[in-house]
Motif scaffolding. Structure first.
Motif, PDB file in Angstrom:
ATOM      1  N   GLN A  92       0.844 -17.136 -11.578  1.00 53.61           N
ATOM      2  CA  GLN A  92       1.886 -16.203 -11.147  1.00 53.61           C
ATOM      3  C   GLN A  92       1.641 -14.811 -11.723  1.00 53.61           C
ATOM      4  N   MET A  93       1.197 -14.740 -12.983  1.00 55.13           N
ATOM      5  CA  MET A  93       0.862 -13.450 -13.592  1.00 55.13           C
ATOM      6  C   MET A  93      -0.263 -12.768 -12.825  1.00 55.13           C
ATOM      7  N   ILE A  94      -1.309 -13.522 -12.526  1.00 57.09           N
ATOM      8  CA  ILE A  94      -2.460 -12.966 -11.803  1.00 57.09           C
ATOM      9  C   ILE A  94      -2.006 -12.422 -10.455  1.00 57.09           C
ATOM     10  N   SER A  95      -1.189 -13.174  -9.754  1.00 57.26           N
ATOM     11  CA  SER A  95      -0.693 -12.729  -8.451  1.00 57.26           C
ATOM     12  C   SER A  95       0.126 -11.442  -8.594  1.00 57.26           C
ATOM     13  N   ALA A  96       0.978 -11.374  -9.593  1.00 54.19           N
ATOM     14  CA  ALA A  96       1.791 -10.172  -9.813  1.00 54.19           C
ATOM     15  C   ALA A  96       0.911  -8.965 -10.128  1.00 54.19           C
ATOM     16  N   ILE A  97      -0.106  -9.158 -10.949  1.00 55.30           N
ATOM     17  CA  ILE A  97      -1.021  -8.063 -11.301  1.00 55.30           C
ATOM     18  C   ILE A  97      -1.771  -7.593 -10.059  1.00 55.30           C
ATOM     19  N   GLU A  98      -2.240  -8.525  -9.254  1.00 57.67           N
ATOM     20  CA  GLU A  98      -2.948  -8.161  -8.024  1.00 57.67           C
ATOM     21  C   GLU A  98      -2.059  -7.367  -7.068  1.00 57.67           C
ATOM     22  N   GLN A  99      -0.755  -7.627  -7.127  1.00 54.15           N
ATOM     23  CA  GLN A  99       0.191  -6.914  -6.265  1.00 54.15           C
ATOM     24  C   GLN A  99       0.696  -5.616  -6.906  1.00 54.15           C
ATOM     25  N   GLY A 100       0.272  -5.354  -8.139  1.00 49.91           N
ATOM     26  CA  GLY A 100       0.690  -4.139  -8.820  1.00 49.91           C
ATOM     27  C   GLY A 100       2.034  -4.224  -9.512  1.00 49.91           C
ATOM     28  N   SER A 101       2.579  -5.421  -9.647  1.00 54.97           N
ATOM     29  CA  SER A 101       3.863  -5.629 -10.339  1.00 54.97           C
ATOM     30  C   SER A 101       3.593  -5.852 -11.821  1.00 54.97           C
ATOM     31  N   LEU A 102       3.490  -4.758 -12.560  1.00 54.74           N
ATOM     32  CA  LEU A 102       3.054  -4.819 -13.951  1.00 54.74           C
ATOM     33  C   LEU A 102       4.186  -4.676 -14.960  1.00 54.74           C
ATOM     34  N   ALA A 103       5.354  -4.258 -14.534  1.00 50.57           N
ATOM     35  CA  ALA A 103       6.431  -3.876 -15.443  1.00 50.57           C
ATOM     36  C   ALA A 103       6.902  -5.002 -16.362  1.00 50.57           C
ATOM     37  N   ARG A 104       6.786  -6.232 -15.954  1.00 48.89           N
ATOM     38  CA  ARG A 104       7.319  -7.322 -16.789  1.00 48.89           C
ATOM     39  C   ARG A 104       6.337  -7.848 -17.825  1.00 48.89           C
ATOM     40  N   PHE A 105       5.141  -7.253 -17.871  1.00 46.09           N
ATOM     41  CA  PHE A 105       4.134  -7.686 -18.834  1.00 46.09           C
ATOM     42  C   PHE A 105       3.856  -6.590 -19.852  1.00 46.09           C
ATOM     43  N   LEU A 106       3.452  -6.995 -21.031  1.00 42.73           N
ATOM     44  CA  LEU A 106       2.887  -6.043 -21.982  1.00 42.73           C
ATOM     45  C   LEU A 106       1.425  -5.871 -21.605  1.00 42.73           C
ATOM     46  N   ALA A 107       0.886  -4.715 -21.879  1.00 40.09           N
ATOM     47  CA  ALA A 107      -0.529  -4.466 -21.598  1.00 40.09           C
ATOM     48  C   ALA A 107      -1.140  -3.768 -22.795  1.00 40.09           C
ATOM     49  N   PHE A 108      -2.320  -4.218 -23.183  1.00 44.13           N
ATOM     50  CA  PHE A 108      -3.029  -3.656 -24.325  1.00 44.13           C
ATOM     51  C   PHE A 108      -4.441  -3.282 -23.904  1.00 44.13           C
TER      52      PHE A 108
END
Length: 134
Positions: A108-124
């Motif tokens: 589900q995370m991978i799918s969200a990232i591929e769709q550009g839905s990044l707001a709910r994840f931390l990114a480093f």
């Protein structure tokens, strides 16, 4: 909860009332195939491009205590990455989420990232600095 560092992320996971499993999706940034000169300039300034998930892993908080260890482990895969997205998956009734549950959450995370839905994840970034997307 306002998390500003990798250490705070792991500490917050350990403090949750239910046991947590940490989820990591490593992504590589690149230019789209037919990038314009403007897109290329933005990309060189680290302000554009696309993010492509290339690998993922789940860990218990005690297995991912410091960012340097996560980076070292990722180097052994031979895969280049630029950003790692992080989230946590909560257990229930004192039971840690299973690896099967983590696999579904990672998909589900991978799918969200591929769709550009990044707001709910931390990114480093590779240095462990928190990345904000606009």
């Amino acid at each position: 909860m306002n998390i500003t560092s990798y250490t705070e992320f792991v500490t917050a996971a350990k403090r949750q009332p239910e046991p947590q499993r940490l989820l990591f999706v490593f992504a590589e940034s690149s230019l789209p195939p037919n990038a314009t000169e403007s897109q290329k300039q933005s990309f060189r300034a680290q302000q554009g491009g696309t993010l492509t998930p290339i690998m993922c892993v789940d860990k218990l908080p005690g297995e991912a205590e410091d960012f340097a260890g996560l980076v070292e482990e990722s180097k052994r895969t031979g895969q280049h990455w630029d950003i790692v997205f992080a989230a946590s998956l909560s257990g229930r009734s004192g039971v840690v989420p299973s690896s099967d549950s983590a696999t579904q959450a990672l998909k589900q995370m991978i799918s969200a990232i591929e769709q550009g839905s990044l707001a709910r994840f931390l990114a480093f970034d590779r240095a462990g600095e928190l990345v904000q997307f606009s």
